[in-house]
Motif scaffolding. Structure first.
Motif, short mmCIF file in Angstrom:
data_model
loop_
_atom_site.label_atom_id
_atom_site.label_comp_id
_atom_site.label_asym_id
_atom_site.label_seq_id
_atom_site.Cartn_x
_atom_site.Cartn_y
_atom_site.Cartn_z
N GLN A 207 0.82 -1.20 0.00
CA GLN A 207 0.00 0.00 0.00
C GLN A 207 0.86 1.26 0.00
OE1 GLN A 207 -3.12 -0.32 -0.55
NE2 GLN A 207 -3.34 -2.50 -0.12
N ARG A 208 1.94 1.24 0.74
CA ARG A 208 2.85 2.40 0.76
C ARG A 208 3.50 2.61 -0.60
NH1 ARG A 208 5.69 1.00 6.62
NH2 ARG A 208 4.11 2.05 7.94
N ASP A 209 3.85 1.53 -1.25
CA ASP A 209 4.43 1.65 -2.59
C ASP A 209 3.43 2.27 -3.56
OD1 ASP A 209 6.75 0.50 -1.67
OD2 ASP A 209 6.29 -1.52 -2.43
N TRP A 243 -5.10 4.84 3.18
CA TRP A 243 -5.11 5.69 2.00
C TRP A 243 -5.65 7.09 2.28
CZ3 TRP A 243 -3.40 5.36 -3.02
CH2 TRP A 243 -2.79 4.16 -3.37
N THR A 244 -6.74 7.18 3.00
CA THR A 244 -7.29 8.51 3.27
C THR A 244 -6.35 9.34 4.13
OG1 THR A 244 -8.56 7.59 5.13
CG2 THR A 244 -9.70 7.79 3.01
N GLY A 245 -5.67 8.68 5.06
CA GLY A 245 -4.70 9.42 5.88
C GLY A 245 -3.52 9.89 5.07
N GLY A 250 -3.34 16.22 0.07
CA GLY A 250 -2.47 16.03 -1.08
C GLY A 250 -2.95 16.79 -2.30
N ALA A 251 -2.30 16.49 -3.42
CA ALA A 251 -2.59 17.25 -4.64
C ALA A 251 -3.56 16.56 -5.58
CB ALA A 251 -1.27 17.51 -5.38
N ILE A 273 -10.72 8.21 -3.86
CA ILE A 273 -10.15 8.73 -2.61
C ILE A 273 -9.73 10.16 -2.89
CG2 ILE A 273 -8.44 8.34 -0.80
CD1 ILE A 273 -8.07 5.50 -2.02
N ASP A 274 -10.40 11.10 -2.25
CA ASP A 274 -10.15 12.50 -2.60
C ASP A 274 -9.11 13.15 -1.68
OD1 ASP A 274 -11.41 13.49 -0.23
OD2 ASP A 274 -13.36 13.34 -1.21
N ARG A 275 -8.78 14.36 -2.03
CA ARG A 275 -7.71 15.08 -1.33
C ARG A 275 -8.14 15.57 0.04
NH1 ARG A 275 -7.00 19.11 -6.25
NH2 ARG A 275 -9.20 18.59 -6.35
N LYS A 276 -9.42 15.52 0.32
CA LYS A 276 -9.91 15.99 1.62
C LYS A 276 -10.01 14.86 2.63
CE LYS A 276 -12.60 19.71 -0.54
NZ LYS A 276 -13.96 20.29 -0.73
N GLY A 277 -9.54 13.68 2.25
CA GLY A 277 -9.57 12.56 3.19
C GLY A 277 -10.83 11.73 3.12
#
Length: 388
Positions: A207-209, A243-245, A250-251, A273-277
């Protein structure tokens, strides 16, 4: 006696050649598939028409046995069996509707084309010649679809040489001026080469990758990043929090494939998954792969499992300020999902897939070619993301 056998043999070998070349994975070769209705119409008996249909369909879907063997990690026999079974509906429809009566033949062929475009027969309606509309009539939309439908009718009449010459002229013009669909503004599709591990390796490091991959794409000024089918694996509360965290503030907004599992089966979905979490299930696949994913016979025996099919659900979805026509994997090979989506006049097409099991075949290339042709027909931008 020799001539009696030579003509059917030439028709059958011709249909095989049309299937191989027309469905080789190059969008500009799709009009070659229009040779099939010509060969079907000049068959002199129903049995020859059936063999012509079988030759075309089996050649066009030739990658299936090898792909199924890779998917199930087995020998090639299960794939061969599925390959033959999948061809039955195509062959039966075209054999039953074939007729010696030239006056009714165009209506019979068009009926067959419609039957193979919509469920239930359309579930295995691969290699549909109407897909060539995007090459012959780019940007014409529903008018282009109407014209190629009329052309298909003409190809099974005595005036087929004139129709074929007209189509050849349009094909040459299109090839000379061809451009691929543009990418939607602010979008980036990410192709991966993670093979069979995508969707199956569910560790935190994977997931981090993926998150790092998204951030890299977003650094290229993309506001929306599309990842392939199954990129997120099983969509669980834990994966959602990761993912949301990671993307909060983000952009970019991420559109990625995932699997939602419950007690009765699973859904193959696209998650936003949006930029607002925030996150949501954006789309549920309308037509999963029959046999390997969609297994409706399980319920007849009181069993659960398999992917659910939402045949005519969510044909267009809202993403940001626009509306998208989503297509996951198998939906790119058949007709009705894209046409149903286009009835809602989306702003662009999002096509994702996980084709690790197609290595050594042209299946992913055919998916790309078909999706490209449909996007060009309706003049829609296209974003793609595939794993191989």
């Amino acid at each position: 006696m020799c001539r009696d056998y030579l003509r059917p043999a030439l028709l059958i070998f011709g249909s095989i050649g049309i299937g191989v070349v027309g469905w080789s994975g190059h969008a500009l070769f799709l009009p070659i598939a229009l040779g099939f209705p010509v060969l079907w119409s000049i068959a002199r008996t129903r049995s020859v028409a059936a063999l012509v249909s079988a030759g075309y369909f089996l050649a066009a879907s030739r990658g299936l046995p090898q792909g199924v063997a890779a998917f199930y990690s087995s020998d090639i026999w299960p794939g061969l069996l599925l390959w033959l079974c999948a061809s039955i509906s195509f062959v039966i429809v075209h054999a039953v509707l074939w007729t010696k009566k030239t006056g009714t033949r165009p209506f019979r062929y068009l009926l067959g084309a419609v039957i193979m475009a919509i469920p239930p027969f359309g579930i295995t309606g691969w290699a549909h010649p109407v897909t060539a509309a995007g090459v012959l009539f780019p940007g014409w939309g529903w008018w282009g679809l109407s014209l190629i439908t009329a052309g298909l009718a003409g190809l099974v009449t005595r005036i087929w040489p004139a129709v074929a010459i007209t189509f050849a002229g349009l094909w040459l013009w299109s090839a000379a001026t061809w451009t691929d669909p543009k990418l939607p503004e602010g979008w980036r599709g990410v192709d991966l080469e993670l093979g069979v591990s995508l969707g199956r390796e569910a560790g935190l490091q994977r997931q981090r990758d993926m998150i790092a991959t998204v951030r890299g794409a977003a650094n290229d000024s993309a506001r929306f990043v599309a990842l392939p089918e199954s990129a997120l694996g099983f969509w669980t509360p834990t994966v959602e929090r990761v993912w949301t965290g990671a993307l909060r503030g983000g952009a970019a907004t991420v559109i990625a494939g995932a699997t939602v599992l419950d007690a009765t089966g699973y859904d193959n979905v696209l998650v936003a998954i949006d930029r607002k979490g925030g996150s949501s299930i954006l789309y549920r696949e309308r037509m999963p792969v029959p046999g390997s994913m969609w297994q409706p016979w399980r319920f007849l025996f009181g069993e659960s499992g398999g992917a659910r099919a939402d045949f005519f659900a969510n044909p267009a979805v809202s993403i940001g300020a626009g509306r998208a026509a989503p297509l996951i994997c198998y939906e790119q090979l058949i007709v009705w999902p894209i046409l149903q989506s286009m009835l809602h006049d989306p702003d662009f097409v999002v096509a994702v897939g996980n084709g690790w099991w197609t290595t050594g075949t042209s299946i992913v290339s055919i998916q790309r070619a078909a999706t490209t042709a449909w996007a060009r027909l309706f003049a829609k931008p296209l974003v793609t993301a595939f794993n191989t």
